[in-house]
Design a protein around this motif. Sequence first.
Motif, PDB file in Angstrom:
ATOM      1  N   LEU A  90      20.809   2.744  10.532  1.00  0.00           N
ATOM      2  CA  LEU A  90      19.890   4.330  11.568  1.00  0.00           C
ATOM      3  C   LEU A  90      19.663   3.801  13.328  1.00  0.00           C
ATOM      4  CD1 LEU A  90      17.919   6.309  10.339  1.00  0.00           C
ATOM      5  CD2 LEU A  90      16.350   4.587  11.223  1.00  0.00           C
ATOM      6  N   TYR A  91      20.397   5.318  13.617  1.00  0.00           N
ATOM      7  CA  TYR A  91      20.481   5.206  14.626  1.00  0.00           C
ATOM      8  C   TYR A  91      19.143   5.775  15.733  1.00  0.00           C
ATOM      9  CZ  TYR A  91      25.466   3.296  14.542  1.00  0.00           C
ATOM     10  OH  TYR A  91      26.393   2.697  14.010  1.00  0.00           O
ATOM     11  N   VAL A  92      17.946   5.843  16.317  1.00  0.00           N
ATOM     12  CA  VAL A  92      16.675   6.502  16.424  1.00  0.00           C
ATOM     13  C   VAL A  92      17.482   6.694  18.056  1.00  0.00           C
ATOM     14  CG1 VAL A  92      14.521   6.974  17.058  1.00  0.00           C
ATOM     15  CG2 VAL A  92      15.846   5.147  15.375  1.00  0.00           C
ATOM     16  N   ASN A  93      17.519   8.185  18.590  1.00  0.00           N
ATOM     17  CA  ASN A  93      17.661   8.517  19.760  1.00  0.00           C
ATOM     18  C   ASN A  93      19.136   8.240  20.172  1.00  0.00           C
ATOM     19  OD1 ASN A  93      16.257  10.767  19.922  1.00  0.00           O
ATOM     20  ND2 ASN A  93      14.620   9.123  20.458  1.00  0.00           N
ATOM     21  N   GLY A  94      19.796   7.825  19.439  1.00  0.00           N
ATOM     22  CA  GLY A  94      21.448   6.832  19.366  1.00  0.00           C
ATOM     23  C   GLY A  94      21.691   5.244  19.333  1.00  0.00           C
ATOM     24  N   VAL A  95      20.262   5.152  19.399  1.00  0.00           N
ATOM     25  CA  VAL A  95      20.164   3.435  19.934  1.00  0.00           C
ATOM     26  C   VAL A  95      19.723   2.765  18.558  1.00  0.00           C
ATOM     27  CG1 VAL A  95      18.337   1.346  20.125  1.00  0.00           C
ATOM     28  CG2 VAL A  95      18.315   3.710  21.439  1.00  0.00           C
ATOM     29  N   ASP A  96      20.584   1.428  18.114  1.00  0.00           N
ATOM     30  CA  ASP A  96      21.401   1.385  16.789  1.00  0.00           C
ATOM     31  C   ASP A  96      19.912   0.171  16.559  1.00  0.00           C
ATOM     32  OD1 ASP A  96      22.906   0.481  14.542  1.00  0.00           O
ATOM     33  OD2 ASP A  96      24.383  -0.709  15.851  1.00  0.00           O
ATOM     34  N   GLN A  97      19.971   0.163  15.168  1.00  0.00           N
ATOM     35  CA  GLN A  97      18.626  -0.183  15.171  1.00  0.00           C
ATOM     36  C   GLN A  97      19.152  -1.737  13.932  1.00  0.00           C
ATOM     37  OE1 GLN A  97      15.428   0.512  16.272  1.00  0.00           O
ATOM     38  NE2 GLN A  97      16.451   1.809  17.110  1.00  0.00           N
ATOM     39  N   GLY A  98      20.093  -2.090  14.091  1.00  0.00           N
ATOM     40  CA  GLY A  98      20.571  -3.281  13.586  1.00  0.00           C
ATOM     41  C   GLY A  98      21.426  -2.757  11.912  1.00  0.00           C
ATOM     42  N   HIS A  99      22.989  -3.320  11.588  1.00  0.00           N
ATOM     43  CA  HIS A  99      23.631  -3.134  10.745  1.00  0.00           C
ATOM     44  C   HIS A  99      22.446  -4.185   9.336  1.00  0.00           C
ATOM     45  CE1 HIS A  99      27.350  -4.609   7.823  1.00  0.00           C
ATOM     46  NE2 HIS A  99      26.071  -3.162   7.836  1.00  0.00           N
ATOM     47  N   LEU A 100      21.520  -3.325   8.073  1.00  0.00           N
ATOM     48  CA  LEU A 100      21.062  -3.601   6.935  1.00  0.00           C
ATOM     49  C   LEU A 100      19.935  -3.316   7.490  1.00  0.00           C
ATOM     50  CD1 LEU A 100      23.740  -6.280   5.266  1.00  0.00           C
ATOM     51  CD2 LEU A 100      24.136  -3.560   5.808  1.00  0.00           C
ATOM     52  N   THR A 101      19.636  -3.147   8.620  1.00  0.00           N
ATOM     53  CA  THR A 101      17.888  -3.374   9.093  1.00  0.00           C
ATOM     54  C   THR A 101      17.132  -2.475   8.707  1.00  0.00           C
ATOM     55  OG1 THR A 101      19.097  -4.883  11.216  1.00  0.00           O
ATOM     56  CG2 THR A 101      16.663  -4.086  11.483  1.00  0.00           C
ATOM     57  N   GLY A 102      15.934  -2.669   8.164  1.00  0.00           N
ATOM     58  CA  GLY A 102      15.535  -1.687   8.100  1.00  0.00           C
ATOM     59  C   GLY A 102      15.617  -0.645   6.009  1.00  0.00           C
ATOM     60  N   ILE A 103      16.476  -1.349   5.634  1.00  0.00           N
ATOM     61  CA  ILE A 103      16.982  -0.108   4.761  1.00  0.00           C
ATOM     62  C   ILE A 103      17.526  -0.351   3.502  1.00  0.00           C
ATOM     63  CG2 ILE A 103      18.716   1.720   4.039  1.00  0.00           C
ATOM     64  CD1 ILE A 103      19.250   1.746   7.635  1.00  0.00           C
ATOM     65  N   ARG A 104      16.680  -0.602   2.292  1.00  0.00           N
ATOM     66  CA  ARG A 104      16.670  -0.332   1.413  1.00  0.00           C
ATOM     67  C   ARG A 104      18.294  -0.586   0.212  1.00  0.00           C
ATOM     68  NH1 ARG A 104      11.462   0.900  -1.724  1.00  0.00           N
ATOM     69  NH2 ARG A 104       9.638  -0.050   1.157  1.00  0.00           N
ATOM     70  N   VAL A 105      18.906  -1.942   0.883  1.00  0.00           N
ATOM     71  CA  VAL A 105      20.638  -1.368   0.386  1.00  0.00           C
ATOM     72  C   VAL A 105      20.713  -2.464  -0.785  1.00  0.00           C
ATOM     73  CG1 VAL A 105      21.526  -1.206   2.441  1.00  0.00           C
ATOM     74  CG2 VAL A 105      21.125  -3.574   2.060  1.00  0.00           C
ATOM     75  N   PRO A 106      21.517  -1.734  -1.564  1.00  0.00           N
ATOM     76  CA  PRO A 106      21.970  -2.400  -3.045  1.00  0.00           C
ATOM     77  C   PRO A 106      22.955  -3.205  -2.643  1.00  0.00           C
ATOM     78  CG  PRO A 106      23.059   0.173  -3.203  1.00  0.00           C
ATOM     79  CD  PRO A 106      22.280  -0.550  -1.707  1.00  0.00           C
ATOM     80  N   ASP A 107      23.734  -4.240  -2.848  1.00  0.00           N
ATOM     81  CA  ASP A 107      25.202  -5.119  -2.857  1.00  0.00           C
ATOM     82  C   ASP A 107      26.144  -3.787  -3.047  1.00  0.00           C
ATOM     83  OD1 ASP A 107      24.547  -7.513  -1.934  1.00  0.00           O
ATOM     84  OD2 ASP A 107      23.392  -7.808  -3.164  1.00  0.00           O
ATOM     85  N   TYR A 108      25.262  -3.571  -4.849  1.00  0.00           N
ATOM     86  CA  TYR A 108      26.933  -2.359  -5.253  1.00  0.00           C
ATOM     87  C   TYR A 108      26.958  -1.121  -4.927  1.00  0.00           C
ATOM     88  CZ  TYR A 108      30.176  -0.501  -8.786  1.00  0.00           C
ATOM     89  OH  TYR A 108      31.370   0.339  -8.602  1.00  0.00           O
ATOM     90  N   ASP A 109      27.916  -0.532  -4.518  1.00  0.00           N
ATOM     91  CA  ASP A 109      28.260   1.014  -3.968  1.00  0.00           C
ATOM     92  C   ASP A 109      28.451   2.054  -4.803  1.00  0.00           C
ATOM     93  OD1 ASP A 109      30.288   0.840  -4.299  1.00  0.00           O
ATOM     94  OD2 ASP A 109      31.649   0.606  -2.518  1.00  0.00           O
ATOM     95  N   GLY A 110      27.982   1.812  -6.276  1.00  0.00           N
ATOM     96  CA  GLY A 110      28.022   2.672  -7.318  1.00  0.00           C
ATOM     97  C   GLY A 110      27.245   4.205  -7.845  1.00  0.00           C
ATOM     98  N   PRO A 111      27.467   4.990  -8.115  1.00  0.00           N
ATOM     99  CA  PRO A 111      26.480   5.972  -7.975  1.00  0.00           C
ATOM    100  C   PRO A 111      25.362   5.759  -8.764  1.00  0.00           C
ATOM    101  CG  PRO A 111      28.274   6.259  -8.911  1.00  0.00           C
ATOM    102  CD  PRO A 111      28.432   5.068  -8.390  1.00  0.00           C
ATOM    103  N   ILE A 112      24.352   6.504  -8.760  1.00  0.00           N
ATOM    104  CA  ILE A 112      22.856   6.974  -9.916  1.00  0.00           C
ATOM    105  C   ILE A 112      23.635   8.050 -10.617  1.00  0.00           C
ATOM    106  CG2 ILE A 112      20.365   7.603  -9.771  1.00  0.00           C
ATOM    107  CD1 ILE A 112      21.836   4.907  -9.058  1.00  0.00           C
ATOM    108  N   MET A 113      23.796   8.363 -11.231  1.00  0.00           N
ATOM    109  CA  MET A 113      24.079   9.247 -12.411  1.00  0.00           C
ATOM    110  C   MET A 113      22.786  10.409 -13.102  1.00  0.00           C
ATOM    111  SD  MET A 113      28.094   8.613 -13.265  1.00  0.00           S
ATOM    112  CE  MET A 113      28.403  10.140 -13.565  1.00  0.00           C
ATOM    113  N   ASP A 114      21.711   9.733 -12.956  1.00  0.00           N
ATOM    114  CA  ASP A 114      21.016  10.078 -14.442  1.00  0.00           C
ATOM    115  C   ASP A 114      19.764  10.619 -13.716  1.00  0.00           C
ATOM    116  OD1 ASP A 114      18.441  10.726 -15.604  1.00  0.00           O
ATOM    117  OD2 ASP A 114      18.571   8.412 -16.907  1.00  0.00           O
TER     118      ASP A 114
END
Length: 315
Positions: free
Chosen positions: A26-50
């Motif tokens: 995420l970037y706030v007013n153009g400022v990078d907040q850091g890779h994976l920082t403050g975001i609940r990311v899964p390891d796998y990139d698959g979709p939710i379909m239900d």
Amino acid sequence: MKTLASLVAASALAAPAFAHTIFQELYVNGVDQGHLTGIRVPDYDGPIMDVTSKDIICNGGINPYHQPISQAVIPVPAGASVTAEWHHTLAGADPSDSADPVDPSHKGPVMAYLAKVSNATSLDVTGLGWFKIWEDGMDSSQVWGVDRMIANKGKVTFQIPDCIEAGQYLLRVEMIALHGAESYPGAQFYMECAQIQITGGGSKQPATVSFPGAYHGTDPGITINIYQKLSSYTIPGPSVFSCDASSSPTSPSTTPAPPSSTPVSTPSSPSSTPTSPVGSVPHYGQCGGLTYTGPTACETPYSCVVSNEYYSQCL
Ligand SMILES: *[C@@H]1O[C@H](CO)[C@@H](O)[C@H](O)[C@H]1NC(C)=O
Ligand SMILES: [Cu+2]
């Protein structure tokens, strides 16, 4: 012996099944907040379909979160411009990967929602009230929000409303891929939630929808054949909240103004049948829509609010 061409063809055919994506920076007013920082990311990139699954809220169920889950809460001034960045895998940008940020077969809308929370790092995300702050669907040339996201190297930029209350929020950024959406389940939902602290702001409390609940397998933007000439596309979910709209969502007994998109016909709602004061449809339940045939009166104190021509909800 396989030729290079046949290998390339085979991998191209196989690619879409694995060519998914993750909102991861995420970037706030153009400022990078850091890779994976403050975001609940899964390891796998698959979709939710239900669309009825709790995983549709902030992912993390069938695609377990990358550990440890970031405890950062990103400060965001109300009214700020924020940029969400998507990539094929958690490794981030990879210019040599034709499926980064996502395979171009994945066409559909990109959206952003907010939900006010008491604690942005709390893992329980059920029962929250979500409002949409941005959406990018399909233009008249049938170019999709995802096409624009790919052209912009995975980045989508939108504004945080300047009139909402300060406090902690989850920012849910979502992309829907419609390449297999002719029947349900088929549409692929990709979403992650960022943990943010909105500062400044005002006192507006937008009308909200629930997840699951806001989407249905029968929504015209969820079950759709995109391999035909489309003159328009109905983005799923509620209309985008605007600080300028004159609705008064803080009072549930007041019927908010209809969405700015003009419905072809007015869905049935209790406001047109004032003779049934005691309703049966619970909070967040469906109470109207073009093809809807069920009860239309909400339990007190809720009112039937038009989300779009196909869906009205007790709010
Ligand atoms: C917020 O939630 C996290 C995760 O459940 C917890 O560790 C933390 O103590 C909570 N903070 C407050 C102020 O309640
Ligand atoms: Cu995919």
